[in-house]
Design an enzyme around this catalytic site. Sequence first.
Site, PDB file in Angstrom:
ATOM      1  N   CYS A  55       0.883  -1.166   0.000  1.00 18.69           N
ATOM      2  CA  CYS A  55       0.000   0.000   0.000  1.00 18.69           C
ATOM      3  C   CYS A  55       0.917   1.211   0.000  1.00 18.69           C
ATOM      4  O   CYS A  55       2.092   1.109   0.304  1.00 18.69           O
ATOM      5  CB  CYS A  55      -0.855   0.046   1.253  1.00 18.69           C
ATOM      6  N   ARG A 109       2.151   1.000  -5.892  1.00 15.20           N
ATOM      7  CA  ARG A 109       2.211   0.196  -4.666  1.00 15.20           C
ATOM      8  C   ARG A 109       0.876  -0.469  -4.349  1.00 15.20           C
ATOM      9  O   ARG A 109       0.809  -1.334  -3.467  1.00 15.20           O
ATOM     10  CB  ARG A 109       2.632   1.069  -3.480  1.00 15.20           C
ATOM     11  N   TRP A 164      -3.680  -1.908  -1.538  1.00 18.01           N
ATOM     12  CA  TRP A 164      -3.595  -3.205  -2.222  1.00 18.01           C
ATOM     13  C   TRP A 164      -4.034  -4.220  -1.172  1.00 18.01           C
ATOM     14  O   TRP A 164      -3.334  -4.437  -0.187  1.00 18.01           O
ATOM     15  CB  TRP A 164      -2.166  -3.441  -2.666  1.00 18.01           C
ATOM     16  N   ASN A 201       0.253   0.939   6.308  1.00 17.07           N
ATOM     17  CA  ASN A 201       0.768  -0.048   5.362  1.00 17.07           C
ATOM     18  C   ASN A 201       1.459  -1.127   6.191  1.00 17.07           C
ATOM     19  O   ASN A 201       2.231  -0.809   7.084  1.00 17.07           O
ATOM     20  CB  ASN A 201       1.763   0.646   4.416  1.00 17.07           C
ATOM     21  N   GLY A 202       1.164  -2.391   5.910  1.00 16.55           N
ATOM     22  CA  GLY A 202       1.784  -3.477   6.684  1.00 16.55           C
ATOM     23  C   GLY A 202       0.711  -4.435   7.154  1.00 16.55           C
ATOM     24  O   GLY A 202      -0.415  -4.425   6.643  1.00 16.55           O
ATOM     25  N   GLU A 204      13.267 -15.321 -16.537  1.00 18.30           N
ATOM     26  CA  GLU A 204      12.888 -13.922 -16.376  1.00 18.30           C
ATOM     27  C   GLU A 204      11.988 -13.462 -17.536  1.00 18.30           C
ATOM     28  O   GLU A 204      11.028 -12.715 -17.332  1.00 18.30           O
ATOM     29  CB  GLU A 204      14.161 -13.066 -16.254  1.00 18.30           C
ATOM     30  N   LYS A 257       8.241 -11.920 -16.987  1.00 20.59           N
ATOM     31  CA  LYS A 257       7.794 -10.638 -17.544  1.00 20.59           C
ATOM     32  C   LYS A 257       6.506 -10.842 -18.322  1.00 20.59           C
ATOM     33  O   LYS A 257       5.555 -10.087 -18.187  1.00 20.59           O
ATOM     34  CB  LYS A 257       8.845 -10.020 -18.473  1.00 20.59           C
ATOM     35  N   GLU A 291       3.419 -11.751 -16.024  1.00 23.11           N
ATOM     36  CA  GLU A 291       2.889 -10.740 -15.091  1.00 23.11           C
ATOM     37  C   GLU A 291       2.225  -9.570 -15.803  1.00 23.11           C
ATOM     38  O   GLU A 291       1.277  -9.004 -15.280  1.00 23.11           O
ATOM     39  CB  GLU A 291       3.954 -10.261 -14.092  1.00 23.11           C
ATOM     40  N   HIS A 342      11.724 -34.019 -21.171  1.00 24.03           N
ATOM     41  CA  HIS A 342      11.397 -34.842 -19.989  1.00 24.03           C
ATOM     42  C   HIS A 342       9.980 -34.563 -19.485  1.00 24.03           C
ATOM     43  O   HIS A 342       9.674 -34.805 -18.327  1.00 24.03           O
ATOM     44  CB  HIS A 342      12.430 -34.599 -18.892  1.00 24.03           C
ATOM     45  N   LYS A 384       4.342  -3.481  -6.428  1.00 25.10           N
ATOM     46  CA  LYS A 384       5.776  -3.280  -6.647  1.00 25.10           C
ATOM     47  C   LYS A 384       6.605  -3.733  -5.451  1.00 25.10           C
ATOM     48  O   LYS A 384       7.632  -4.364  -5.602  1.00 25.10           O
ATOM     49  CB  LYS A 384       6.014  -1.789  -6.931  1.00 25.10           C
TER      50      LYS A 384
HETATM   51  C1  F6R Z   1       8.707  -8.858 -11.207  1.00 20.55           C
HETATM   52  C2  F6R Z   1       9.005  -8.192  -9.964  1.00 20.55           C
HETATM   53  C3  F6R Z   1       8.998  -8.976  -8.704  1.00 20.55           C
HETATM   54  C4  F6R Z   1      10.116  -8.484  -7.777  1.00 20.55           C
HETATM   55  C5  F6R Z   1      10.025  -9.172  -6.406  1.00 20.55           C
HETATM   56  C6  F6R Z   1      11.167  -8.766  -5.505  1.00 20.55           C
HETATM   57  O1  F6R Z   1       8.803  -8.009 -12.302  1.00 20.55           O
HETATM   58  O2  F6R Z   1       9.252  -7.008  -9.955  1.00 20.55           O
HETATM   59  O3  F6R Z   1       9.105 -10.342  -8.940  1.00 20.55           O
HETATM   60  O4  F6R Z   1      11.343  -8.767  -8.386  1.00 20.55           O
HETATM   61  O5  F6R Z   1       8.819  -8.824  -5.792  1.00 20.55           O
HETATM   62  O6  F6R Z   1      11.205  -7.392  -5.298  1.00 20.55           O
HETATM   63  P1  F6R Z   1      12.499  -6.692  -4.729  1.00 20.55           P
HETATM   64  O7  F6R Z   1      13.559  -6.788  -5.749  1.00 20.55           O
HETATM   65  O8  F6R Z   1      12.073  -5.266  -4.476  1.00 20.55           O
HETATM   66  O9  F6R Z   1      12.872  -7.411  -3.475  1.00 20.55           O
END
Ligand code: F6R
Length: 597
Positions: free
Chosen positions: A2, A27, A72, A98-99, A470, A474, A477, A493, A592
Amino acid sequence: MCGIVGYIGSREAQEILLDCLKRLEYRGYDSAGVAIVSDGEIDVQKSVGEISVLESQIKKISGGAGIAHTRWATHGRPTTENAHPFISCDGKYAVVHNGIITNYMDLRERLIEGGHRFTSDTDSEILAHLIEDAEGEDLFAKVVKALDKVEGAYALAAIDGGAEEIVVARNESPLVIGIGHDENFVASDVTALLRYTNEVLYLHDREVARVQADSVEIYDLEGNHVERGTQKVSWNLEDAERSGYPHFMLKEIFEQPQAVHESLLGRLGSLEEDPFFSENAFSSVKIVGCGTSYHAGLVGKYIIEELSKLPTTVQISSEYRYSSLSEEKPLVVIITQSGETADTLAAAREASRRGCRTLAITNVLGSAITREADTVIYTRAGPEIGVAATKTFVTQLIALYLLGLRLASSRRSISSERRRQIITDMRALPRAIQDVLNNADAIESLTTRSAKSQSIFFIGRHINFPTALEGALKTKEISYIHGEGYPAGELKHGPLALLSTETPVVAICVRDHTYEKMLGNVREVTARGAPVLAIGTEGDRDLEKYAEDVFLVPHVDPLFTPIPIIVVLQLYAYYIAKKRGCPIDKPRNIAKTVTVE
Ligand code: F6R
């Protein structure tokens, strides 16, 4: 998770809060709300949906103090009732949080027995009622008393009808105070404040601050005064805005040459100087991280093993605590762009508890991980607003190359010639990325079929197996297409059963020691009718014989191939999501910064 913001000063708080809130929308964006103190009363307005919905419905309230929140959902559905700010029964106190308050069920029951009426299903609402009940001559004293009863994670901001101060507190969730001239600000993230100030004070865990228009006082929860100087943030407002790009994600992909350049600046010549490495000898390395940062760690294993010859293992942060204890003490490398991910912070604490030395790689100055770890490498990517990590991933890789070289220096594990070559190659990386970006249109044209598919496979070998993971992350998501990353040799396999003419496969076929085997895997795939997009090295004319589509990246040393390749995969995911009309910067259900375990 949040986002919270606060303002106190002589300007209209409502306007400033809405503006700051929009910059925190990454966020959380399922509901939002604002509380303004006006003539001794607190006016609260909330709505479900993005901040623009709140903005279009809000009634203008005049007042120079207020707090706001973008949510969120974790406890309770995204409804107006569950949106913050929460107000006490007597209407005198408002709180944003937030938390997660872990003992909220107990507290809630007790508060209800004491006659409090709850209007939401959230854990956060208890804070408003606890503050109302707490003893104390002013808001500050009441917040401190209320926090005595609370367990869990919080960044909170509270106001009362007096409009004299905002009281903020932090434990395991980020909170920054922005310093202005006769006005002060509060936010979960400094990017929210860059339009107004770049002078900030970071609150640490278990601290509480009294923020007035012309002063800020910080205390720990035991009541001791904390002296802390302000910090100047080098990011500017433009860094945190879209600058004409349709999405932050695209802007951030295009910022990668500069981000890599910044991350290398002044560092390649001074690899010997860090006393951390001369004072500590390590016999192994363990890397922890989540999501994209975990994938950077997987690439890091190949980098560190090749350069330093130190055995390296990689673990998802939330699993680290379950790993068995070993006698040897690895260097634990903690990767987190935000520096605030709860799972990763917990892993860092666990590593310290096990007596390991810790090194953090993060993009955020003053973030929680910078206080947990013994030493830090900053990635200098600038603020990343798009939920999907792009430039922070690439600069995490740069940090890992620097770390690998540093460890190699102290262990004399590579020749000086190889070292010189690597340094020269690293300096050329911004150009290689730029070459890929210059061909973004060609990548876009390769996404027409993929955008209509239900599932896409990404395959690679060795250092580009994590690049494939990765690429898949991408894609899933931001485009909501199922993406699956696989070591190319593993398809036979089991997963080959899933392939058909409707399942595109992206194969990373760069000219290194994996090339021949990759061609074999591409043949396996095309034999099942699946269309292949092969990503290869410039000058490779053979790939066209094997794959339906080909995209070639500039030649770089095999150790560096993940960098140009991931830029292709980021753009590939971006254009697929764009064709599908997805909300690229704010994908559903994810945030994020994830500050819950
Ligand atoms: C994907 C993404 C997440 C973050 C993960 C860790 O695009 O951004 O998978 O990589 O939540 O976040 P950090 O790096 O901030 O610990």
